[in-house]
Design an enzyme around this catalytic site. Structure first.
Site, mmCIF file in Angstrom:
data_model
loop_
_atom_site.group_PDB
_atom_site.id
_atom_site.type_symbol
_atom_site.label_atom_id
_atom_site.label_comp_id
_atom_site.label_asym_id
_atom_site.label_seq_id
_atom_site.Cartn_x
_atom_site.Cartn_y
_atom_site.Cartn_z
ATOM 1 C CG HIS A 363 -38.742 -77.828 -51.129
ATOM 2 N ND1 HIS A 363 -39.011 -77.208 -49.935
ATOM 3 C CD2 HIS A 363 -37.385 -77.824 -51.234
ATOM 4 C CE1 HIS A 363 -37.875 -76.843 -49.361
ATOM 5 N NE2 HIS A 363 -36.873 -77.215 -50.130
ATOM 6 C CD GLU A 364 -34.800 -80.304 -53.117
ATOM 7 O OE1 GLU A 364 -33.991 -79.553 -53.685
ATOM 8 O OE2 GLU A 364 -34.688 -80.643 -51.922
#
Ligand code: ZN
Length: 623
Positions: A363-364
């Site tokens: 995600h990041e």
């Protein structure tokens, strides 16, 4: 006292310590002990405490005198309670704002101040060890400490800076920071400690600002610490800070996995459902570190931090974006897990942490880190070929929209942007978690695609967690305004809907009691994750991504509103009601201490996750 009353008092004490006060850290509402006032008075007596009447009175509610307003933190003139405006029941919001403006004009940062009204004098109390600070040493741009005000709501009044607020505590902190300075691991850290000490001794927020610049410049230390008047949530005026501090360590294993993920980006990004036209020429991973908290002293512990808040530092030097691993993963002993089937509980419990790590990492880094905005960068100059524009994989026709000069993602998508982007990043995580090479990077399996392997367990847990989060998300949807109050949860609801609409009975909600939904569980067909779930996520992700890339607000907003709309009695009332009924209580975090043993080695001391552990861990900090 009865054993029950003692337990009730210990519960109260643990909550008090967890919220650093008797008003909730989130929500600002007063909470009360569940034992009787007489019990606490008796306890004080038994402990030999004199003069604790005022404190005990403050813990309880008096039916005669306590007003509804006093149950909430806020402006004192409105009857609310605030520690930022002591002994000043008549100090109005207008006066507070005028003082804020006045001090702004003097370039005095207000974070470490409080205000006290004494007749026509407004004392601005500055937190500092020193109670006497010479005029030449104050932060104000005119080097003064006192002014007569001749206009506005403060007309005729005097504003005066009074140093030495919380002086004993500030002296104690400054002294210990200086001791820490002796152990700085590099020059930047040493200077940072010096600026901290100066700030806490003299009350200079300029020195504090210097400490924060140095903190940001100290890249990738093994131990991260930050302390000061940072977040301004508890001040009703929103400008005065709450004292907080934390110490955290870098999780080296996870950091290594993140690095490997970044290294693998050139082979992973092409697997996403868009062509090179919609991707940056060179992948630049966003700044992101994962830390494990040793101790976080604050009225509410965040799952991640993005500081400093001071805008000029953010723009010139930068900031740190940090996720707090052991806060995100913290669980209470025997915490119930609603909405997971009995047959899934074991795999869910065993694999949710590894699954979460995979999800957060993708995600990041590959989520927020990917994507190109197609733009006319300046008049007549494009970062794509306008004569032969890229073909949209959604419509299979050339794109017709793009960002105009000076337009940004935020300026075009406005209020939709933040949740939409979280959803895009979460979808990237769901799509790439299906890649067994990525699972291998995180220590699950050997890269062989096999949904029935242990790596498959991690993937299954990741999908289950996402679906469950989509259900739990409804807690953050407000039926009155029909609006979402939390951007990440809104995004997860959209992904749950994508799962549910994927077809082939891939995902559904099971229940026997169709009215109360008391036994509601998520059914997710593990054998169809790769063949049905993943393609459904990819199709949604492709739309999100291409509309974002091409500044197609209309298509993007329509899609996102449609996916996150909560419709019908089933979702609006029944599912939401059972989610609220089964809500897990908010956590209080028991934190470790460090001690130096006889041999001079530093030892970590942890405490049991319960009332006594909570109280003991604070007692042993000796403050
Ligand atoms: Zn995010």
């Amino acid at each position: 006292m009865s054993a029950e009353a003692v337990t009730r008092f210990r519960e109260y004490a643990a909550q008090f310590l967890g919220n650093l006060g008797n008003y909730k850290g989130f929500g600002d509402v007063k909470f009360l002990p569940r034992c009787k006032k007489e019990d606490v008075e008796q306890l004080c007596k038994a402990a030999g405490l004199q003069q604790c009447n005022a404190a005990v009175d403050g813990m309880f509610v008096d039916a005669q005198t306590t007003t509804q307003e006093a149950m909430l933190l806020g402006f004192p003139a409105k009857g609310h309670v605030s520690g930022y405006y002591p002994d000043s029941p008549d100090l109005t919001q207008g006066e507070i704002e005028a003082i804020g403006e006045f001090l702004g004009g003097k370039e005095l940062l207000p974070e470490n101040t409080r205000v006290k009204k004494k007749g026509g004098t407004y004392e601005v109390l500055v937190a500092s060890a020193a109670s006497k600070v010479e005029e030449v040493d104050v932060d104000t741009n005119d080097r003064k400490k006192e002014w007569k005000v001749d206009s506005g709501v403060l007309k005729g009044g005097t504003i005066t800076l009074v140093y030495g607020d919380s002086s004993n505590d500030m002296a104690n902190v400054a002294q210990n920071i200086k001791k820490a300075q002796e152990y700085a691991t590099n020059e930047t850290e040493g200077k940072m400690m010096g600026e901290y000490a100066k700030s806490f001794e003299t009350g200079s927020q300029k020195a504090f600002k210097e400490s924060q610049k140095l903190w940001v410049s100290n890249i990738g230390p093994d131990v991260e610490a930050n302390i000061g008047f940072v977040e301004t949530y508890r001040d009703p005026a929103g400008i005065r800070g709450e004292w907080e501090g934390f110490v955290a360590m870098v999780n080296k294993e996870r950091t290594l996995a993140f690095k490997k993920l970044v290294d693998a980006a050139p082979t992973m990004i092409p697997k996403l459902p868009w062509s090179r036209d919609f991707e940056k020429d060179k992948f630049t991973p966003p700044d992101f570190t994962s830390l494990e908290v040793l101790s976080f002293a604050s009225s509410g512990i965040p799952a991640g931090i993005n500081i400093p808040n001071l805008d000029d530092i953010r723009q010139t030097i930068g900031f740190k974006n940090v996720s707090l691993g052991n806060v995100l993963g913290a669980k209470s002993p025997n915490e119930p897990i609603p909405f997971i089937k009995a047959s899934d509980i074991q795999v869910y419990q065993d694999q949710r942490d590894p699954a979460f790590e995979v999800q957060v990492g993708i995600h990041e880094l590959l989520g927020h880190g990917t994507g190109k905005l197609l733009q006319e960068t300046s008049k007549g100059v494009f970062n794509f070929d306008p004569a032969d524009p890229p073909i949209s994989p959604v419509t299979n026709t050339p794109i017709s929209t793009y960002y105009k000069p000076n337009e940004t993602w935020g300026s075009v998508f406005g209020p939709t942007a933040s949740s939409y982007e979280e959803c895009r990043a979460e979808c990237v995580a769901m799509a790439l978690a299906c890649d067994f090479e990525i699972l291998k990077i995180f220590g699950a399996g050997d890269g062989t695609p096999d949904i029935n392997s242990e790596a498959g367990d991690v993937l299954y847990a990741a999908y289950l967690s996402m679906a469950r989060a989509g259900v739990v998300a409804l807690e953050f949807w407000d039926p009155k305004s029909e609006k979402w109050g939390q951007i990440h949860m809104q995004a997860r609801f959209a992904i749950l809907k994508t799962f549910l609409e994927a077809g082939e009975d891939f995902c559904r909600l099971d229940y026997t009691d169709a009215d109360r939904l008391d036994d509601l569980t998520v059914h997710l067909d593990r054998s169809k994750i790769l063949t049905v779930g993943k393609p459904a996520v990819e199709a949604f992700l492709q739309q999100l991504h291409v509309y974002k890339s091409t500044a197609d607000l209309e298509a993007g907003r329509t899609l996102y509103e449609e996916k996150t709309r909560v419709v019908g009695e089933f979702w609006q009332r029944k599912v939401r009601d059972v989610v609220i009924r089964k809500k897990v209580p908010r956590k209080v975090f028991v934190m470790a201490n460090t001690v130096v043993d006889e041999a001079g080695d530093v030892r970590l001391k942890e405490y049991e996750a319960g009332l006594d552990g909570m109280i003991q861990s604070w007692a042993e900090r000796d403050i």
